[in-house]
Design a protein around this motif. Structure first.
Motif, PDB file in Angstrom:
ATOM      1  N   SER A   8       8.077 131.596  73.310  1.00  0.00           N
ATOM      2  CA  SER A   8       9.432 132.118  73.469  1.00  0.00           C
ATOM      3  C   SER A   8       9.388 133.616  73.753  1.00  0.00           C
ATOM      4  CB  SER A   8      10.245 131.846  72.208  1.00  0.00           C
ATOM      5  OG  SER A   8      11.544 132.410  72.310  1.00  0.00           O
ATOM      6  N   ASP A   9       8.523 134.334  73.009  1.00  0.00           N
ATOM      7  CA  ASP A   9       8.375 135.779  73.228  1.00  0.00           C
ATOM      8  C   ASP A   9       7.775 136.084  74.602  1.00  0.00           C
ATOM      9  OD1 ASP A   9       9.347 136.182  70.688  1.00  0.00           O
ATOM     10  OD2 ASP A   9       7.378 136.515  69.769  1.00  0.00           O
ATOM     11  N   LEU A  10       6.948 135.159  75.103  1.00  0.00           N
ATOM     12  CA  LEU A  10       6.237 135.378  76.368  1.00  0.00           C
ATOM     13  C   LEU A  10       6.906 134.673  77.543  1.00  0.00           C
ATOM     14  CD1 LEU A  10       2.541 134.834  75.172  1.00  0.00           C
ATOM     15  CD2 LEU A  10       3.693 137.020  75.557  1.00  0.00           C
ATOM     16  N   ALA A  11       8.118 134.180  77.354  1.00  0.00           N
ATOM     17  CA  ALA A  11       8.753 133.323  78.357  1.00  0.00           C
ATOM     18  C   ALA A  11       8.768 133.949  79.750  1.00  0.00           C
ATOM     19  CB  ALA A  11      10.176 132.975  77.917  1.00  0.00           C
ATOM     20  N   LEU A  12       8.963 135.253  79.823  1.00  0.00           N
ATOM     21  CA  LEU A  12       9.027 135.920  81.129  1.00  0.00           C
ATOM     22  C   LEU A  12       7.682 135.915  81.850  1.00  0.00           C
ATOM     23  CD1 LEU A  12      11.293 139.006  80.300  1.00  0.00           C
ATOM     24  CD2 LEU A  12      11.934 136.904  81.504  1.00  0.00           C
ATOM     25  N   HIS A  13       6.611 135.659  81.122  1.00  0.00           N
ATOM     26  CA  HIS A  13       5.275 135.692  81.719  1.00  0.00           C
ATOM     27  C   HIS A  13       4.768 134.301  82.093  1.00  0.00           C
ATOM     28  CE1 HIS A  13       4.750 139.957  80.714  1.00  0.00           C
ATOM     29  NE2 HIS A  13       5.401 139.670  79.600  1.00  0.00           N
ATOM     30  N   PHE A  14       5.554 133.274  81.801  1.00  0.00           N
ATOM     31  CA  PHE A  14       5.229 131.914  82.207  1.00  0.00           C
ATOM     32  C   PHE A  14       6.166 131.470  83.319  1.00  0.00           C
ATOM     33  CE2 PHE A  14       3.668 131.504  77.712  1.00  0.00           C
ATOM     34  CZ  PHE A  14       2.361 131.119  78.007  1.00  0.00           C
ATOM     35  N   SER A  15       5.645 130.654  84.231  1.00  0.00           N
ATOM     36  CA  SER A  15       6.545 129.982  85.157  1.00  0.00           C
ATOM     37  C   SER A  15       7.307 128.915  84.382  1.00  0.00           C
ATOM     38  CB  SER A  15       5.752 129.329  86.291  1.00  0.00           C
ATOM     39  OG  SER A  15       4.991 128.234  85.795  1.00  0.00           O
ATOM     40  N   ILE A  47      -1.462 141.072  78.109  1.00  0.00           N
ATOM     41  CA  ILE A  47      -0.186 141.593  78.615  1.00  0.00           C
ATOM     42  C   ILE A  47       0.026 143.010  78.107  1.00  0.00           C
ATOM     43  CG2 ILE A  47       2.329 141.345  78.432  1.00  0.00           C
ATOM     44  CD1 ILE A  47       1.826 138.272  78.434  1.00  0.00           C
ATOM     45  N   ASP A  48      -0.262 143.228  76.829  1.00  0.00           N
ATOM     46  CA  ASP A  48      -0.121 144.562  76.248  1.00  0.00           C
ATOM     47  C   ASP A  48      -1.064 145.560  76.926  1.00  0.00           C
ATOM     48  OD1 ASP A  48       1.195 146.148  74.140  1.00  0.00           O
ATOM     49  OD2 ASP A  48      -0.822 146.354  73.327  1.00  0.00           O
ATOM     50  N   ASP A  49      -2.268 145.072  77.303  1.00  0.00           N
ATOM     51  CA  ASP A  49      -3.259 145.918  77.985  1.00  0.00           C
ATOM     52  C   ASP A  49      -3.037 145.988  79.495  1.00  0.00           C
ATOM     53  OD1 ASP A  49      -4.531 146.434  75.590  1.00  0.00           O
ATOM     54  OD2 ASP A  49      -6.096 144.934  75.873  1.00  0.00           O
ATOM     55  N   LYS A  50      -2.041 145.241  79.994  1.00  0.00           N
ATOM     56  CA  LYS A  50      -1.749 145.175  81.432  1.00  0.00           C
ATOM     57  C   LYS A  50      -2.959 144.673  82.229  1.00  0.00           C
ATOM     58  CE  LYS A  50       1.866 148.694  81.331  1.00  0.00           C
ATOM     59  NZ  LYS A  50       1.998 148.662  79.875  1.00  0.00           N
ATOM     60  N   ASP A  51      -3.638 143.671  81.691  1.00  0.00           N
ATOM     61  CA  ASP A  51      -4.821 143.089  82.328  1.00  0.00           C
ATOM     62  C   ASP A  51      -4.449 141.728  82.909  1.00  0.00           C
ATOM     63  OD1 ASP A  51      -7.304 141.976  83.003  1.00  0.00           O
ATOM     64  OD2 ASP A  51      -8.336 142.984  81.354  1.00  0.00           O
ATOM     65  N   GLU A  52      -3.996 141.729  84.165  1.00  0.00           N
ATOM     66  CA  GLU A  52      -3.518 140.498  84.796  1.00  0.00           C
ATOM     67  C   GLU A  52      -4.631 139.465  84.971  1.00  0.00           C
ATOM     68  OE1 GLU A  52      -0.482 139.491  85.461  1.00  0.00           O
ATOM     69  OE2 GLU A  52       0.286 141.327  84.543  1.00  0.00           O
ATOM     70  N   ARG A  53      -5.858 139.943  85.148  1.00  0.00           N
ATOM     71  CA  ARG A  53      -6.981 139.013  85.319  1.00  0.00           C
ATOM     72  C   ARG A  53      -7.147 138.148  84.073  1.00  0.00           C
ATOM     73  NH1 ARG A  53     -12.867 140.204  84.954  1.00  0.00           N
ATOM     74  NH2 ARG A  53     -13.996 138.711  86.250  1.00  0.00           N
ATOM     75  N   LEU A  54      -7.075 138.767  82.902  1.00  0.00           N
ATOM     76  CA  LEU A  54      -7.195 138.009  81.659  1.00  0.00           C
ATOM     77  C   LEU A  54      -5.970 137.139  81.410  1.00  0.00           C
ATOM     78  CD1 LEU A  54      -8.871 140.426  79.078  1.00  0.00           C
ATOM     79  CD2 LEU A  54      -9.926 138.662  80.490  1.00  0.00           C
ATOM     80  N   VAL A  55      -4.798 137.625  81.785  1.00  0.00           N
ATOM     81  CA  VAL A  55      -3.586 136.813  81.650  1.00  0.00           C
ATOM     82  C   VAL A  55      -3.734 135.522  82.453  1.00  0.00           C
ATOM     83  CG1 VAL A  55      -1.131 136.655  82.196  1.00  0.00           C
ATOM     84  CG2 VAL A  55      -2.035 138.748  81.175  1.00  0.00           C
ATOM     85  N   ASP A  56      -4.190 135.653  83.700  1.00  0.00           N
ATOM     86  CA  ASP A  56      -4.341 134.484  84.567  1.00  0.00           C
ATOM     87  C   ASP A  56      -5.388 133.516  84.026  1.00  0.00           C
ATOM     88  OD1 ASP A  56      -2.421 135.510  86.246  1.00  0.00           O
ATOM     89  OD2 ASP A  56      -3.844 136.310  87.720  1.00  0.00           O
ATOM     90  N   GLU A  57      -6.496 134.047  83.499  1.00  0.00           N
ATOM     91  CA  GLU A  57      -7.539 133.165  82.963  1.00  0.00           C
ATOM     92  C   GLU A  57      -7.054 132.464  81.698  1.00  0.00           C
ATOM     93  OE1 GLU A  57     -10.942 131.011  82.767  1.00  0.00           O
ATOM     94  OE2 GLU A  57     -10.227 132.250  84.431  1.00  0.00           O
ATOM     95  N   ALA A  58      -6.316 133.174  80.858  1.00  0.00           N
ATOM     96  CA  ALA A  58      -5.770 132.547  79.663  1.00  0.00           C
ATOM     97  C   ALA A  58      -4.839 131.395  80.041  1.00  0.00           C
ATOM     98  CB  ALA A  58      -5.021 133.577  78.820  1.00  0.00           C
TER      99      ALA A  58
END
Length: 304
Positions: free
Chosen positions: A169-176, A283-294
Motif C-alpha cells: 500500500s505504501d509502495l503502490a505508486l511504484h507498482f504497476s 527506492i529510498d536510495d534511488k536505485d532503479e536497477r535494484l527496484v527492477d530486480e526486486a
C-alpha cells in the motif's frame, strides 16, 4: 526531522575512516587502497586493495551479529564447497567509531541481476547442495557459539501477510496495476496463518544481494552472514522461488530432498517479503536497477 527508516545508518563510515581503522590495526594493509563497495541495512562494505572486503556495522543491532559471525563462519568450511565469506581480520572500534569490524578474502563475482531463466536454472543443484550442507550444520554447535533462535516470528504467516499488505500500500505508486494486483491476489488466496516451527542452522538473509554469480550466471559465492540464526528452513529456501524459475525447482528438491507443503508455502511468502524490503530501501536510495530486480524476484516467486 529525524528519518525513521529501518535501514538508516547510526554511524556513517567514510573511506577515510575505514582506511584509518584498517591501516592502524593491520599495518600490512596500509599500502592498499580502500574503496566503498556499498551498504546494506546493517553494514558498509569496502574493497581493500583487490584482495579483501571489510564490513563495518552501521547500526548497533549489527554488532553482536558480527562478533558471532567471526566465531561461527570458520567452522562451516567442511559443510559445503561453495565459496563464502570467512573472516581473516578482526578489528575493533577506534577514532570514535564504536563497533568491531571484519575483513575477508574478496569473493569475485556479480550480483545475479538481470539473469535469464536459463542462466538461473544452471544453479538449481548448486544451491540445493549448498543449503543441504548448511542446514545439516549441528544446531548444538551453533548454540555453543552464540547463534540465537530466530527472533522474527517467521512462522506467523498472518502477521507477515499484514505487513506485506501495508508495504505494498505504501509502495503502490511504484507498482504497476498488474504487479500490485498479483501480490494482493496471492495474499487473499493464502489461507494458512501459521506453520509449525522447525530448527535448522540458517544463513538467515539469503537473497540476490547476498549471492554472487560467475560470468555464466552460475552461483559462485554467498556473502553477508550477519543474520545467521536457528530457525525454519523456509527462511533460506525462499531462493527456490525468488531465484529459480518454476521449471528448475524440481531439480532443486531432487538434490536437497523434498520438503512438506507448509515449508513450501512459507518459503514462497518469504520470497515475496524479502524483495519488498529490498525494494523499499532501493527506492529510498534511488536505485532503479535494484527496484527492477526486486520486482522481478517477486514476479518469479508468484509464478508456478
Amino acid at each position: 526531522m529525524e528519518s525513521s527508516n529501518q535501514w538508516d545508518a547510526e554511524w556513517e563510515v567514510s573511506e577515510e575512516l575505514a582506511y584509518k581503522l584498517i591501516s592502524s590495526q593491520f599495518p600490512q594493509l596500509a599500502t592498499k587502497s580502500v574503496k566503498k563497495l556499498g551498504h546494506g541495512w546493517d553494514n558498509t562494505v569496502f574493497l581493500v586493495g583487490a584482495e579483501y572486503a571489510f564490513r563495518f556495522p552501521r547500526r548497533e543491532v549489527a554488532i553482536n551479529s558480527l562478533r558471532m559471525e567471526g566465531k561461527i563462519l570458520p567452522k562451516l568450511k567442511d559443510y559445503f564447497s561453495i565459496a563464502y565469506s570467512i573472516p581473516l581480520f578482526f578489528g575493533e572500534g577506534d577514532y570514535n567509531y564504536p563497533a568491531p569490524f571484519l575483513g575477508y578474502p574478496y569473493l569475485f563475482g556479480e550480483f545475479p541481476i538481470g539473469l535469464t531463466d536459463k542462466q538461473r536454472a544452471l544453479s538449481a543443484t548448486t544451491l540445493a547442495q549448498f543449503l543441504k550442507g548448511l542446514h545439516a550444520f549441528p544446531v548444538q554447535i551453533a548454540q555453543e557459539n552464540g547463534v540465537q533462535h530466530d527472533h522474527r516470528n517467521l512462522t506467523d504467516i498472518a502477521m507477515r501477510k499484514e505487513k506485506i499488505h501495508k508495504f505494498i500500500s505504501d509502495l503502490a505508486l511504484h507498482f504497476s496495476e498488474e504487479e500490485y494486483h498479483a501480490i494482493s491476489n496471492y495474499l487473499e488466496q493464502l489461507r494458512t496463518e501459521r506453520v509449525n516451527q522447525k530448527y535448522v542452522f540458517l544463513h538467515g538473509d539469503l537473497h540476490f544481494k547476498n549471492i554472487l554469480v560467475d560470468e555464466n550466471g552460475r552461483v559462485s559465492g554467498i556473502i553477508d552472514w550477519g543474520d545467521i540464526n536457528i530457525g525454519h528452513p523456509a527462511c533460506d529456501l525462499n531462493v527456490v522461488y525468488s531465484f529459480l524459475p518454476p521449471d528448475a525447482r524440481s531439480d532443486f528438491f531432487k538434490e536437497y530432498g523434498d520438503v512438506d507443503e507448509e515449508t513450501k508455502i512459507l518459503s514462497r511468502l518469504i520470497a515475496i517479503y524479502i524483495p519488498i524490503l529490498i525494494m523499499m530501501q532501493a527506492i529510498d536510495d534511488k536505485d532503479e536497477r535494484l527496484v527492477d530486480e526486486a520486482k522481478a524476484n517477486i514476479k518469479r516467486a508468484l509464478s508456478d
